[in-house]
Design a protein around this motif. Sequence first.
Motif, short mmCIF file in Angstrom:
data_model
loop_
_atom_site.label_atom_id
_atom_site.label_comp_id
_atom_site.label_asym_id
_atom_site.label_seq_id
_atom_site.Cartn_x
_atom_site.Cartn_y
_atom_site.Cartn_z
N ARG A 49 14.69 0.58 -0.91
CA ARG A 49 15.57 -0.58 -1.09
C ARG A 49 16.63 -0.66 0.01
N ARG A 68 4.30 4.45 -8.36
CA ARG A 68 3.76 3.21 -7.78
C ARG A 68 4.02 2.02 -8.70
N ARG A 69 3.75 2.22 -9.99
CA ARG A 69 3.95 1.12 -10.94
C ARG A 69 5.42 0.72 -11.00
N GLY A 72 6.73 -1.26 -7.80
CA GLY A 72 6.27 -2.62 -7.58
C GLY A 72 5.86 -2.86 -6.14
N ASP A 73 6.45 -3.86 -5.51
CA ASP A 73 6.07 -4.26 -4.16
C ASP A 73 6.83 -3.54 -3.06
N LEU A 74 7.67 -2.57 -3.41
CA LEU A 74 8.40 -1.86 -2.36
C LEU A 74 7.43 -1.12 -1.45
N PRO A 75 7.64 -1.17 -0.14
CA PRO A 75 6.69 -0.57 0.82
C PRO A 75 6.88 0.95 0.92
N GLU A 77 4.85 4.72 0.90
CA GLU A 77 3.58 5.43 1.00
C GLU A 77 3.61 6.60 0.02
#
Length: 252
Positions: A49, A68-69, A72-75, A77
């Motif tokens: 963030r 991961r769940r 959300g859409d945070l990049p 790895e």
Amino acid sequence: MWELGNYARIADLITDLGRDLVNAAGVRPGQRVLDVATGTGNAAVPAARASARVTALDLCPELLDAGRRAAGDLPIEWVEGDATKLPYADGEFDVVLSAVGAMFAADQSATAAELVRVCRPGGLVALANWTPDGGVGRFFDLLGRYQAERPVGPPPTRWGDPEQVRALFDGRPVETEHRTLEYGFTGTPAELAALYRSSFPPVIATRAALDGDGARAAFDRDLVDLLAAENEGPPGGPGRWRFAWLLVRVRV
């Protein structure tokens, strides 16, 4: 062990710890950040963030899936890997983080060396570690009294002792600061104990190894008593728990 129960429910109670660690590390946009023993991403998520380029590593694939769940859409790895043998080149990251994760790795000296190795010269290793003399230290002391076979080697809370953590990093510049986490739970001590019994892997493993219902009942009573003693809330609720932790910053 960390695949037992539902550690994500416990991690949800300490999300402020990861945020505070990221802030203390001064994570900036574009930095390469590695979160070691990330669990469900309590440090990885706030680092992402902050627009850092984040890799989150943990041994347990179930925890990575939960992270991961939640992210959300945070990049981010998400990588399955071992804190004692990090799969990265020397100096690959600007900041290396761990929020009460790396402290549980089996080989403490190897873990400390790996955290430093993958951080670039001039970078920062920043850790949040439970202290041996705080509420979490007393909690793990209780678990130890009920474990038939005590773990070999120093306890994880060694990482929360300023002198001992300096020894782990073998002469490197180490800054430490005692801090307190407000736990995200306001129920009763009995309700918190029930959550631990259903969700927290060390409690589940300890209870499963006990011989008979009598031993488990005794453990359950002692767990409630400990949590009641640690409760700073008013009589009748809501519950309030504050746990001591040590911020560690190592200049590489």
